[in-house]
Design a protein around this motif. Structure first.
Motif, short mmCIF file in Angstrom:
data_model
loop_
_atom_site.label_atom_id
_atom_site.label_comp_id
_atom_site.label_asym_id
_atom_site.label_seq_id
_atom_site.Cartn_x
_atom_site.Cartn_y
_atom_site.Cartn_z
N UNK A 84 0.82 -1.20 0.00
CA UNK A 84 0.00 0.00 0.00
C UNK A 84 0.86 1.25 0.00
N UNK A 85 0.47 2.23 -0.80
CA UNK A 85 1.12 3.54 -0.74
C UNK A 85 0.67 4.23 0.54
N UNK A 86 1.64 4.59 1.38
CA UNK A 86 1.32 5.18 2.68
C UNK A 86 1.61 6.67 2.75
N UNK A 87 2.46 7.18 1.87
CA UNK A 87 2.81 8.61 1.93
C UNK A 87 3.26 9.08 0.57
N UNK A 88 3.06 10.38 0.31
CA UNK A 88 3.46 11.00 -0.95
C UNK A 88 4.27 12.25 -0.63
N UNK A 89 5.44 12.40 -1.26
CA UNK A 89 6.25 13.61 -1.15
C UNK A 89 6.10 14.35 -2.47
N UNK A 90 5.25 15.39 -2.49
CA UNK A 90 4.96 16.10 -3.74
C UNK A 90 6.19 16.82 -4.26
N UNK A 91 7.00 17.39 -3.37
CA UNK A 91 8.17 18.14 -3.82
C UNK A 91 9.20 17.22 -4.47
N UNK A 92 9.47 16.10 -3.83
CA UNK A 92 10.47 15.16 -4.38
C UNK A 92 9.86 14.23 -5.42
N UNK A 93 8.54 14.25 -5.53
CA UNK A 93 7.82 13.34 -6.44
C UNK A 93 8.20 11.88 -6.16
N UNK A 94 7.90 11.48 -4.93
CA UNK A 94 8.19 10.11 -4.51
C UNK A 94 7.03 9.61 -3.65
N UNK A 95 6.82 8.29 -3.68
CA UNK A 95 5.83 7.67 -2.80
C UNK A 95 6.52 6.64 -1.93
N UNK A 96 6.00 6.46 -0.72
CA UNK A 96 6.48 5.41 0.18
C UNK A 96 5.38 4.37 0.37
N UNK A 97 5.80 3.11 0.60
CA UNK A 97 4.84 2.03 0.79
C UNK A 97 5.00 1.43 2.18
N UNK A 103 9.58 5.04 -4.04
CA UNK A 103 9.46 4.97 -5.50
C UNK A 103 9.27 6.37 -6.06
N UNK A 104 10.13 6.75 -7.00
CA UNK A 104 10.00 8.05 -7.64
C UNK A 104 9.01 8.03 -8.79
N UNK A 105 8.45 9.18 -9.09
CA UNK A 105 7.50 9.26 -10.21
C UNK A 105 7.67 10.59 -10.94
N UNK A 106 7.32 10.54 -12.22
CA UNK A 106 7.16 11.77 -12.98
C UNK A 106 5.70 12.21 -12.97
N UNK A 107 4.83 11.21 -12.94
CA UNK A 107 3.41 11.50 -12.82
C UNK A 107 2.77 10.43 -11.94
N UNK A 108 1.91 10.85 -11.03
CA UNK A 108 1.24 9.94 -10.11
C UNK A 108 -0.25 9.92 -10.43
N UNK A 109 -0.83 8.73 -10.50
CA UNK A 109 -2.26 8.57 -10.72
C UNK A 109 -2.87 7.94 -9.46
N UNK A 110 -3.75 8.66 -8.83
CA UNK A 110 -4.46 8.12 -7.67
C UNK A 110 -5.68 7.33 -8.16
N UNK A 111 -5.67 6.04 -7.92
CA UNK A 111 -6.78 5.17 -8.31
C UNK A 111 -7.11 4.25 -7.14
N UNK A 112 -7.16 4.85 -5.97
CA UNK A 112 -7.30 4.07 -4.73
C UNK A 112 -8.73 3.63 -4.46
N UNK A 113 -9.68 4.10 -5.27
CA UNK A 113 -11.04 3.61 -5.17
C UNK A 113 -11.75 4.05 -3.91
N UNK A 114 -12.50 3.13 -3.32
CA UNK A 114 -13.30 3.45 -2.15
C UNK A 114 -13.31 2.27 -1.19
N UNK A 115 -13.88 2.49 -0.03
CA UNK A 115 -14.01 1.41 0.95
C UNK A 115 -15.47 1.32 1.37
#
Length: 849
Positions: A84-97, A103-115
């Motif tokens: 699971x992605x637990x955190x996003x660093x917008x400035x560094x463009x990285x996600x933590x799990x 994991x670094x990204x150039x573009x992030x797509x949030x498709x986490x859906x619903x609960x």
């Protein structure tokens, strides 16, 4: 594939259906290798078809619904499951799990859906409370019910809180598990977001007729659990209560937008990450799609808008200018076997709009169209109980109807207008946004010559499947327009239809499959044409179904003259004409069932079904039944099953005719009659209709003057009420009309086509059939009469003939070299005083990866 120096990295947070569509859309376009993609999902499996979740309770393997096997083999696509992605660093463009990955990204797509949401009621976390959202949810539910059942000597009781789409799906799941189910809905009707009061009333009646208890206008106050912290009841806001063993909450979903909130992205008042028409968030490096996205001021909980957002986001990444065109909230579902559809402005909110409705409470049908104030333009509609016109209506939203609206609501001989004038820009498949023009173009411009090829080319019909009938009609129309012959044969081995092959065999008098395929077909045959030929030979009265090479042509059940059950044993159903049986007959059935330790059950057709017979026991059991005066009930065949009857005027004070005598006469006349599909009849002794005759292929209802005849009804997945065919017939007129009806149906219907579907497609409809049967409009009445008389004269009990033939008897062995050795894998346990198969691994839902 070598990496490009300018290649960028797209990370997708979430691995559901919409995430899969985004990856598929991105990788299928030109210049897609500009991006490599990493998909991060918290479930321990690839994306799967969540819409079909309930099919797990009917035996489907979880892997059957996995999406995109080819996509995950793409070297530029990485799928990380169970994280699971637990955190996003917008400035560094990285996600933590949660696994510690960065994991670094150039573009992030949030498709986490619903609960799945749980209402704030006491006891919602007790053992026995579930939600209905993921494979793990349904696996846990099934496992709990099966464990609980082993500890109980009574039926389990389940409550579903929520009477919307998910609630009724959950109710179907509980029913499939054998749980007595109650649906509790806070609103005044079921499915309040899809149907109005009229539709809700019909839907409630249909659901209750299926054995589900419905409580509307009811608020849940508390889940009770006095025993070991386990659910044992429910208390409602009005002070009432009820016992319960399991509770399923299906009260809606909430967007999983916590990641967006943590990093300061804008969210809607009711949740969801706010995005613009290009599906971008406040951060130009982050998109959001699907149920987590708030677009046009709302969150969409349907798959079709999510798919559209995925396509828009993929197009934008590749330099396109796509924008979200708005969402089609149309839905067509089969809930607990009941068709429900809602589309467009279903509730008539447009100023000045008009409503045209049709309701048949007896048939369980409600239909409503919403029209513009000039009664020409279709704005929306609701269909309950019969959604067959949905495919033709939904593409016409916002367009002038091409005929009187009633043509779409009430069955007529002309039916709705043809599909060949459907506008090119009319959306046929809302899940994948495919228009009528694109389907026609797939045929004319891209060379598609079948529905399968059109689906592969356009994706139409590959999601929910509700548009497939319309896709087929458009495909066939385009093929015919292009001068390409549309194949109407049964299969690749026969270009003839079933009706044409029936006539050919009748004329040529061929009697073996090899001769028939050599003369009228090609190749060696298949699982489609072989049973059809076997059925045709049986319909023509050419001998026992196991004679010569016919035994190898039969379906599994016909092959052994018994119904195959889930554990590999068979059930046995002796004929009990009209439901009438003597005490001595009952004693014999009981004695035989006890001797062979068979599970016994009264069927819906007024017969006794005996389960658990091993293949080598079938002749032994039937020998005793035949000696006791019983004969084969044909429960396994495409033939007459039963003629259900009430007690009639011989006992009942309301009866006006002897329904039992007529039912027995009809059953003994049509027993063993092979046909394109099974046949069921009902005879009621008065208008109170206790035999439910109007739900049968042929229904007979007594009047003071004789009998009213109804035809073309059936239960099953698409229930249909029979149509009144003739009134006040005397006994002989009634039998003659039924003779001709069955003879004509057997000669002209398609393979596996019930009388209801046949009658709907019959040119001229009911009026044509009345002309043929009652007035001899085709001049073939004498031939139809003669055909039925030949059947009656040539009838022989199939099992009696098997018992007298050593060659036929030889097939009834469990093992080739040991005729009387039982299968050692058969294991049973006792439930309610009778044995049933022990649940084994294959019966349980296996989800571990």
């Amino acid at each position: 594939m070598p990496s490009r120096t300018d290649q960028q990295h797209v990370v997708v947070a979430g691995a559901g259906m919409v995430a899969y569509r985004f990856v598929e859309a991105l990788r299928s376009r030109d210049d897609a290798d500009r991006y490599r993609v990493t998909v991060i999902g918290d479930e321990p499996r690839p994306p799967y078809d969540r819409v079909a979740l309930t099919t797990y309770f009917t035996g489907r393997d979880p892997e059957d619904l996995h999406l995109g096997g080819d996509v995950w083999q793409d070297p530029l696509v990485t799928l990380r499951k169970g994280t699971t992605v637990t955190a996003i660093d917008r400035d560094a463009r990285r996600v933590q799990t949660d696994r510690g990955d960065d994991v670094g990204y150039d573009h992030l797509v949030l498709a986490t859906g619903s609960y799945a949401a749980r209402p704030p009621v006491d006891g919602r976390d007790l053992r026995g409370c579930f939600v209905y959202r993921t494979i793990d949810d349904v696996a846990d539910l099934r496992g709990y019910v099966e464990t609980l059942r082993a500890d109980q000597d009574r039926p389990l009781r389940g409550v579903v809180v929520g009477g919307g789409l998910l609630g009724l799906e959950a109710a179907g799941a509980l029913q499939a598990l054998g749980v007595e189910t109650t649906v509790v809905e806070f609103a005044s009707r079921l499915m309040p977001l899809q149907v109005d009061d009229g539709g809700g009333a019909v839907l409630r009646r249909l659901i209750e007729n299926l054995g589900v208890t419905v409580r509307t206008s009811t608020a849940t106050a508390k889940v009770l659990g006095a025993r070991r912290g386990r659910v044992d009841g429910m208390r409602f806001a009005d002070g009432s209560s009820m016992p319960a063993d399991v509770v399923v909450f299906a009260t809606g979903v909430r967007p999983r937008d916590e990641l967006a909130r943590d990093i300061g992205l804008s969210v809607g008042e009711r949740g969801g990450v706010i995005v613009d028409a290009s599906c971008l968030t406040d951060d130009p490096a982050i998109s959001a799609v699907g149920e987590v996205a708030c677009i046009d001021g709302r969150v969409w909980g349907l798959v079709a808008p999510g798919y559209t957002m995925a396509e828009v986001a993929a197009d934008r990444l590749l330099g396109g200018a796509a924008t979200f065109p708005g969402a089609d909230s149309s839905t067509k579902l089969k809930l607990l076997g009941v068709d429900v559809a809602s589309f467009g402005d279903a509730f008539g909110t447009e100023p000045g709009c008009l409503e045209v409705s049709y309701a048949d409470a007896v048939a369980g049908v409600y239909k409503k169209l919403v029209l513009s104030d000039d009664a020409r333009t279709l704005l929306g509609g609701i269909l309950v109980g019969d959604a067959s016109s949905y495919a033709a209506l939904r593409p016409m939203i916002g367009r002038p109807l091409r005929t009187d609206p009633s043509a779409y609501l009430v069955a007529s001989t002309d039916g709705p207008p043809p599909d060949d004038d459907l506008p090119a820009d009319a959306t046929v498949c809302s899940c994948n946004n495919v228009t009528a023009g694109e389907i026609r173009s797939a045929v004319t411009d891209q060379g598609c010559c079948s529905v399968a090829e059109v689906k592969g080319c356009t994706r139409a019909g590959t999601s929910c499947g509700s548009c497939v009938p319309l896709v087929k009609r458009l495909t066939d129309g385009a093929l015919e327009e292009a001068g390409i012959a549309v194949a109407k044969g049964m299969c690749e081995h026969f270009e003839l239809t079933r009706s044409e092959l029936f006539n050919a065999i009748q004329v040529t008098e061929l009697r073996t499959f090899s001769d028939i395929i050599a003369r009228h077909g090609r190749g060696r045959g298949c699982d489609i044409c072989k049973p059809v030929v076997a059925s045709l030979l049986a319909s023509l009265g050419t001998g026992h179904i196991l004679d010569d090479d016919r035994g190898t042509l039969q379906d599994t059940n016909d092959h052994m003259l018994a119904n195959l059950q889930k554990d590999g044993t068979y059930s046995i159903v002796p004929r009990i004409p009209g439901g009438e049986v003597t005490p001595d007959g009952l004693i014999e059935i009981g004695r035989i069932a006890k001797e062979f330790d068979l599970y016994t059950k009264i069927t819906g057709g007024q017969r006794i079904d005996m389960f658990g017979a091993r293949v080598e026991q079938l002749p032994l059991i039937w020998k005793q039944l035949v000696d006791a005066g019983f004969e084969c009930g044909h429960a396994y065949g495409k033939s007459l099953r039963t003629v259900k009857s009430c007690v009639g005027n011989s006992w009942c004070r309301y009866g006006v005719q002897d329904s039992v005598a007529m039912a027995i006469r009809l059953e003994l006349r049509y027993r063993g009659l092979r046909s394109p599909h099974k046949l069921k009849l009902g005879v009621s002794g008065c208008a109170r209709e206790c035999a439910e005759a109007r739900s049968k292929d042929v229904g007979v209802i007594a009047t003071d003057k004789g009998w009213n005849l109804y035809v073309g009804g059936n239960g099953g997945f698409t229930p249909r009420h029979a149509t009144l065919f003739a009134e006040d017939l005397d006994d002989e007129e009634l039998v003659r009309a039924i003779d001709r009806f069955f003879s004509y149906y057997i000669r002209t219907a398609d393979r596996l086509q019930r009388t209801a579907a046949w009658l709907e497609e019959l040119p001229g409809g009911i009026e044509h059939l009345q002309d043929v049967v009652l007035r001899d409009g085709l001049g073939i009445a004498a031939d139809l009469d003669a055909a039925m008389e030949r059947h009656v004269a040539s009838y022989r009990d199939e099992w009696s003939e098997v018992l007298d033939d050593p060659v036929k008897l030889a097939r009834f062995t469990s093992f080739v070299n040991a005729a009387d050795v039982p299968d050692p894998d058969l294991r049973y346990e006792t439930e309610r005083g009778q044995r049933r198969p022990v649940l084994i691994a294959g019966d349980r839902l296996e989800v571990r990866s």
